[in-house]
Enzyme design. Structure first.
Site, mmCIF file in Angstrom:
data_model
loop_
_atom_site.group_PDB
_atom_site.id
_atom_site.type_symbol
_atom_site.label_atom_id
_atom_site.label_comp_id
_atom_site.label_asym_id
_atom_site.label_seq_id
_atom_site.Cartn_x
_atom_site.Cartn_y
_atom_site.Cartn_z
ATOM 1 N N SER A 1 31.497 37.647 35.901
ATOM 2 C CA SER A 1 32.939 37.660 35.689
ATOM 3 C C SER A 1 33.552 36.340 36.139
ATOM 4 O O SER A 1 33.194 35.807 37.193
ATOM 5 C CB SER A 1 33.598 38.793 36.492
ATOM 6 O OG SER A 1 33.261 40.046 35.960
ATOM 7 N N ARG B 1 29.919 51.252 35.356
ATOM 8 C CA ARG B 1 30.717 50.667 36.440
ATOM 9 C C ARG B 1 31.242 51.803 37.317
ATOM 10 O O ARG B 1 32.306 52.366 37.073
ATOM 11 C CB ARG B 1 31.874 49.841 35.871
ATOM 12 C CG ARG B 1 32.763 49.178 36.920
ATOM 13 C CD ARG B 1 33.917 48.473 36.223
ATOM 14 N NE ARG B 1 34.788 47.764 37.149
ATOM 15 C CZ ARG B 1 35.846 48.300 37.751
ATOM 16 N NH1 ARG B 1 36.158 49.568 37.540
ATOM 17 N NH2 ARG B 1 36.592 47.578 38.563
ATOM 18 N N LYS C 1 43.179 45.916 37.170
ATOM 19 C CA LYS C 1 43.404 44.739 38.008
ATOM 20 C C LYS C 1 44.886 44.633 38.335
ATOM 21 O O LYS C 1 45.735 45.140 37.606
ATOM 22 C CB LYS C 1 42.951 43.451 37.286
ATOM 23 C CG LYS C 1 41.472 43.405 36.939
ATOM 24 C CD LYS C 1 40.593 43.221 38.160
ATOM 25 C CE LYS C 1 39.129 43.075 37.752
ATOM 26 N NZ LYS C 1 38.237 42.937 38.924
#
Length: 220
Positions: free
Chosen positions: A118, A46, A147
């Site tokens: 997701s 990622r 997040k």
């Protein structure tokens, strides 16, 4: 070739999302090697700010590591990059689906590669369950630096009840809250910081793998 030739995720329970931002300056290749030694089942690359050349170099090394060790290698966001790296699959966020719908990702990757999606609410989970994906991620469950929100644990049992494919729970998972997940029936988790930033990465990954076995096997 890819480490898998089917879309089955049977016996997969521990998923590391690898991102340089949370590596505390350590080599991603070193972190990945230690995590693989500790027993992770899936590794996702990622990286949102590296050049394509950098991604190809890093992804090539990670793919080779995973291939040697029977670990499923997933590329975040980019089906074309996943195909170029001969990765086992791709993981798509909700925004990614606007740019590249699942059907298009499937055309790029073929029938034998993995697609993950997701989801951040039961409604998103319901919609994604009807798509041509192989697993769904649900979270962030707990507060996390990756997040700016979390959704809590109240919907875990409903998600598991609705699930027709593997569900990986992600977001702020650590040893202090893992028991909460276990009691809710979770047997598949994804982590970033708690493995990447551990003093002994292999030992931390091994601890999670053992706890997941105790939680009732690796697949509901």
């Amino acid at each position: 070739m890819s480490t898998v030739n089917t879309r089955s995720l049977k016996d997969r329970s521990l998923y590391l999302v690898l991102t340089e931002e949370y590596g505390n300056g350590r080599s991603l290749r070193e972190i990945a090697a230690e995590a693989v030694a500790g027993g992770i089942d899936l590794l996702q690359m990622r990286e949102k700010s590296k050049s394509r050349e950098e991604l190809l170099r890093l992804g090539g090394d990670l793919a080779a590591l995973c291939r040697r060790n029977g670990v499923t290698f997933i590329v975040n966001d980019d089906p074309l990059l996943a195909a170029e790296l001969d990765a086992d699959g791709v993981h798509l966020g909700q925004e990614d689906l606007q740019r590249c719908p699942v059907d298009r990702a499937r055309e790029i990757l073929g029938r034998d590669r993995i697609i993950g999606i997701s989801t951040h609410s039961v409604e998103q989970f319901r919609r994604a369950s009807g798509l041509d994906a192989d697993y769904l991620a649900f979270g962030p469950i707990f507060p996390t630096r990756t997040k700016d929100y979390s959704i809590g644990t109240a919907e875990i049992r409903e998600v598991l009840r609705l699930a027709t494919k593997p569900v990986v729970f992600i977001g702020g998972v650590n040893p202090a809250n893992f028991e909460i997940l276990r009691k809710e029936g979770v047997t598949f988790v994804a982590l970033i910081r708690d493995i990447m930033q551990a003093q002994d990465i292999a030992a931390r990954a091994g601890w999670y793998k053992e706890q997941l076995k105790k939680a009732g096997g690796t697949r509901r």
